[in-house]
Write an enzyme that holds these catalytic residues in place. Structure first.
Site, short mmCIF file in Angstrom:
data_model
loop_
_atom_site.label_atom_id
_atom_site.label_comp_id
_atom_site.label_asym_id
_atom_site.label_seq_id
_atom_site.Cartn_x
_atom_site.Cartn_y
_atom_site.Cartn_z
N THR A 9 -73.64 13.10 19.38
CA THR A 9 -72.66 14.16 19.90
C THR A 9 -72.02 14.67 18.53
O THR A 9 -71.93 14.13 17.38
CB THR A 9 -71.56 13.41 20.54
OG1 THR A 9 -70.66 14.48 21.16
CG2 THR A 9 -70.93 12.39 19.81
N ARG A 10 -71.63 15.88 18.51
CA ARG A 10 -70.85 16.45 17.73
C ARG A 10 -69.35 16.75 17.92
O ARG A 10 -68.50 17.54 17.20
CB ARG A 10 -71.47 17.97 17.30
CG ARG A 10 -72.44 17.98 16.76
CD ARG A 10 -73.26 19.37 16.00
NE ARG A 10 -74.44 19.08 15.27
CZ ARG A 10 -74.30 18.56 14.09
NH1 ARG A 10 -73.31 18.47 13.45
NH2 ARG A 10 -75.56 18.49 13.42
N ASP A 70 -73.23 12.40 28.74
CA ASP A 70 -72.81 13.36 29.31
C ASP A 70 -71.91 13.16 30.60
O ASP A 70 -72.03 12.27 31.08
CB ASP A 70 -74.25 14.18 30.00
CG ASP A 70 -73.56 15.72 30.27
OD1 ASP A 70 -73.09 16.41 29.65
OD2 ASP A 70 -74.21 16.17 31.41
N SER A 71 -70.78 13.93 30.29
CA SER A 71 -69.69 13.71 31.10
C SER A 71 -69.05 14.76 31.49
O SER A 71 -69.22 15.89 30.91
CB SER A 71 -68.86 12.89 30.34
OG SER A 71 -68.34 13.27 29.19
N PHE A 150 -58.83 14.84 24.98
CA PHE A 150 -59.41 16.55 24.81
C PHE A 150 -59.99 16.93 25.98
O PHE A 150 -59.94 16.28 26.88
CB PHE A 150 -60.58 16.33 23.52
CG PHE A 150 -61.90 15.27 24.06
CD1 PHE A 150 -62.81 15.65 24.49
CD2 PHE A 150 -61.76 13.99 23.90
CE1 PHE A 150 -63.99 14.77 25.07
CE2 PHE A 150 -62.57 12.94 23.99
CZ PHE A 150 -63.80 13.50 24.65
N LYS A 173 -56.07 4.65 27.93
CA LYS A 173 -57.13 5.63 28.40
C LYS A 173 -58.61 4.93 28.50
O LYS A 173 -59.04 5.01 29.31
CB LYS A 173 -57.02 6.80 27.65
CG LYS A 173 -58.22 7.80 28.10
CD LYS A 173 -58.19 9.07 27.02
CE LYS A 173 -59.50 10.02 27.58
NZ LYS A 173 -59.68 11.05 26.40
N HIS A 178 -63.88 6.88 32.27
CA HIS A 178 -64.98 6.79 32.87
C HIS A 178 -66.00 6.70 31.69
O HIS A 178 -67.13 6.02 31.74
CB HIS A 178 -65.42 8.39 33.19
CG HIS A 178 -65.05 9.57 32.33
ND1 HIS A 178 -63.86 9.67 31.79
CD2 HIS A 178 -65.96 10.57 31.91
CE1 HIS A 178 -63.73 10.72 31.08
NE2 HIS A 178 -65.10 11.37 30.96
N ARG A 179 -65.43 7.28 30.29
CA ARG A 179 -66.61 6.96 29.23
C ARG A 179 -66.23 5.30 28.59
O ARG A 179 -67.12 4.74 28.37
CB ARG A 179 -66.02 7.92 27.90
CG ARG A 179 -66.85 7.87 26.90
CD ARG A 179 -66.66 9.06 25.92
NE ARG A 179 -66.80 10.42 26.52
CZ ARG A 179 -65.88 11.32 26.97
NH1 ARG A 179 -64.75 11.06 26.62
NH2 ARG A 179 -66.44 12.42 27.76
#
Length: 193
Positions: A9-10, A70-71, A150, A173, A178-179
């Protein structure tokens, strides 16, 4: 330190989160920039399609195990939008523009139920693949609140909370996100590489 794993990821916010969630694995977590991965496309129809495509492409480029995800935000009243297009909902990768568009489309909506969905993918250089899904149920706030996180964090209120995910401490958090759920599930496979 054992084998390196690339975080494909960036997104700087996502890199910070993933390093927190995956801390203590005994793996060196490299970024896309550190190994020269290009910005990998998200053209799939599902979160799993995109997560696996990015991890596979990462392995093909750098030859190291790659973790990706992917979220996105799924809003019931918007027929599941922004969904897999969450990062570019406004037509470009711009968190503020995406938030504005979401709130405009939700202006007169009373059913504000939504969920964050994440599919994490791990692809090893030998072709083995793993995926894990995490979901966080909640609702959309009337206006952004908080400065943490974010993306859609300033407008997402987790079920049972009064604060948005942008108002939660990072560790709070991560514990419910979810992550966090997806990557805590897949970390066992990372540890066994």
């Amino acid at each position: 330190m054992s084998a390196s794993v690339v975080l494909a990821t960036r997104n700087p916010g996502k890199i910070v989160e993933l390093r927190r969630i995956l801390s203590g694995l005994g793996r060196r977590l490299l970024t896309s920039a550190e190994v020269g991965l290009p910005d990998l496309p998200e053209t799939g129809e599902t979160f799993a399609d995109n997560a696996l495509a990015k991890a596979r492409a990462g392995v093909a480029v750098c030859g190291l195990a790659c973790l990706s995800d992917d979220s996105g935000l799924v809003v019931d009243a918007l027929g599941g939008q922004p969904g897999v297009r969450s990062a570019r909902y406004s037509g470009r990768r711009d968190d503020q523009a995406n938030l504005r568009l979401l709130l405009e489309r939700m202006a007169d909506v009373t059913d504000r139920r939504a969920r964050f969905v994440c599919v994490a993918a791990l692809v090893a250089p030998d072709g083995r693949e793993w995926t894990a899904e995490g979901v966080l149920e909640g609702s959309i706030a009337q206006a952004p609140r908080g400065s943490g996180g974010f993306g859609y964090d300033p407008v997402f209120v987790p079920l049972g909370q009064r604060r948005t995910t942008a108002e939660l401490a990072p560790e709070d958090k991560d514990a419910i996100s979810h992550r966090g759920k997806a990557f805590r599930t897949i970390r066992t496979a990372v540890a066994e590489l």
